[in-house]
Design a protein around this motif. Structure first.
Motif, PDB file in Angstrom:
ATOM      1  N   ARG A 189       3.255  45.730 -54.510  1.00 46.83           N
ATOM      2  CA  ARG A 189       3.524  46.503 -53.487  1.00 46.83           C
ATOM      3  C   ARG A 189       5.251  46.157 -52.714  1.00 46.83           C
ATOM      4  O   ARG A 189       5.982  46.899 -52.434  1.00 46.83           O
ATOM      5  CB  ARG A 189       2.943  46.014 -52.248  1.00 46.83           C
ATOM      6  N   ILE A 190       5.419  44.789 -53.088  1.00 47.62           N
ATOM      7  CA  ILE A 190       6.733  44.459 -52.713  1.00 47.62           C
ATOM      8  C   ILE A 190       7.872  45.001 -53.663  1.00 47.62           C
ATOM      9  O   ILE A 190       8.950  45.567 -53.204  1.00 47.62           O
ATOM     10  CB  ILE A 190       6.801  42.908 -52.818  1.00 47.62           C
ATOM     11  N   GLU A 191       7.605  45.147 -55.048  1.00 47.35           N
ATOM     12  CA  GLU A 191       8.616  45.786 -55.837  1.00 47.35           C
ATOM     13  C   GLU A 191       8.576  47.271 -55.574  1.00 47.35           C
ATOM     14  O   GLU A 191       9.498  47.872 -55.745  1.00 47.35           O
ATOM     15  CB  GLU A 191       7.956  45.721 -57.135  1.00 47.35           C
ATOM     16  N   ALA A 192       7.312  47.864 -55.169  1.00 46.04           N
ATOM     17  CA  ALA A 192       7.839  49.485 -54.557  1.00 46.04           C
ATOM     18  C   ALA A 192       8.475  49.456 -53.485  1.00 46.04           C
ATOM     19  O   ALA A 192       9.262  50.387 -53.417  1.00 46.04           O
ATOM     20  CB  ALA A 192       6.165  49.920 -54.318  1.00 46.04           C
ATOM     21  N   LYS A 193       8.539  48.595 -52.530  1.00 45.06           N
ATOM     22  CA  LYS A 193       9.242  48.765 -51.344  1.00 45.06           C
ATOM     23  C   LYS A 193      10.702  48.405 -51.599  1.00 45.06           C
ATOM     24  O   LYS A 193      11.489  49.199 -50.986  1.00 45.06           O
ATOM     25  CB  LYS A 193       8.656  47.769 -50.201  1.00 45.06           C
ATOM     26  N   ASN A 194      10.753  47.407 -52.331  1.00 41.60           N
ATOM     27  CA  ASN A 194      12.328  47.315 -53.001  1.00 41.60           C
ATOM     28  C   ASN A 194      13.006  48.448 -53.612  1.00 41.60           C
ATOM     29  O   ASN A 194      13.993  48.839 -53.190  1.00 41.60           O
ATOM     30  CB  ASN A 194      12.394  46.111 -53.805  1.00 41.60           C
ATOM     31  N   LYS A 195      12.034  49.043 -54.410  1.00 40.21           N
ATOM     32  CA  LYS A 195      12.511  50.220 -55.031  1.00 40.21           C
ATOM     33  C   LYS A 195      12.673  51.526 -54.162  1.00 40.21           C
ATOM     34  O   LYS A 195      13.571  52.099 -54.078  1.00 40.21           O
ATOM     35  CB  LYS A 195      11.723  50.787 -56.162  1.00 40.21           C
TER      36      LYS A 195
END
Length: 179
Positions: free
Chosen positions: A37-43
């Protein structure tokens, strides 16, 4: 004649064992999904920032300058301008970031000859390893390794080793990268 008893259910112990196994597996899966989820928000923040860069390029091609102090003095005014004029459907917001400390700012000169938009503290998930965040050679680096000075922070090993450097994205036009 022998009498056989048929077992028609599970014992309490069997049910508790199954529930505990399911709980352990869901905790493992949830832990991995949290990082995803964190990686998706960063992207998503990176993608929205690139969209703003494209919108600013279109704005300049139509107006011969980037939004400047007369038509976009700050990020809120820039947001209103680009969305109301139809350049973008939505501007990135602080709340869109996985990092609760995210601050988005816009900077230009009076003539609108360059711009720099910075998403300070918007990258989340840095574990103390520099490789987790934005790198000096990355396209969205706040202070690219070609600059000798960046907004008062000299490009050196001390500056690039700080968490703010690795948590910050930036887009800029030619001339705005070292501002």
């Amino acid at each position: 004649m022998k009498k056989y008893s048929l077992r028609r259910g599970f014992t309490l112990i069997e049910i508790l064992v199954v529930i505990s196994i399911i709980g352990i597996l869901s905790a493992i899966v949830y832990g991995n999904l949290g990082h995803a989820r964190i990686e998706a928000k960063n992207k998503a923040m990176q993608a929205s920032l690139k969209e703003v860069g494209l919108a600013l390029g279109v704005y300049k091609s139509l107006n011969n300058h980037y939004p400047n102090s007369t038509d976009a003095a700050d990020y809120a005014a820039l947001k209103t301008l680009l969305v109301n004029e139809g350049f973008l459907a939505k501007m990135p917001e602080n709340a869109d970031s996985a990092n609760p400390n995210c601050v988005i700012s816009y900077k230009t000169d009076a003539g609108g000859s360059y711009y720099k938009m910075t998403e300070l503290y918007c990258h989340e998930g840095i574990t103390g390893v520099a490789d987790d965040g934005v790198q000096p050679r990355d396209r969205l680096a706040r202070c690219p390794d070609t600059c000798s000075d960046c907004g008062g922070d000299t490009y050196n090993a001390t500056y690039t080793a700080t968490i703010p450097f690795y948590e910050t994205y930036a887009i800029y036009s030619y001339g705005g990268q070292c501002k």
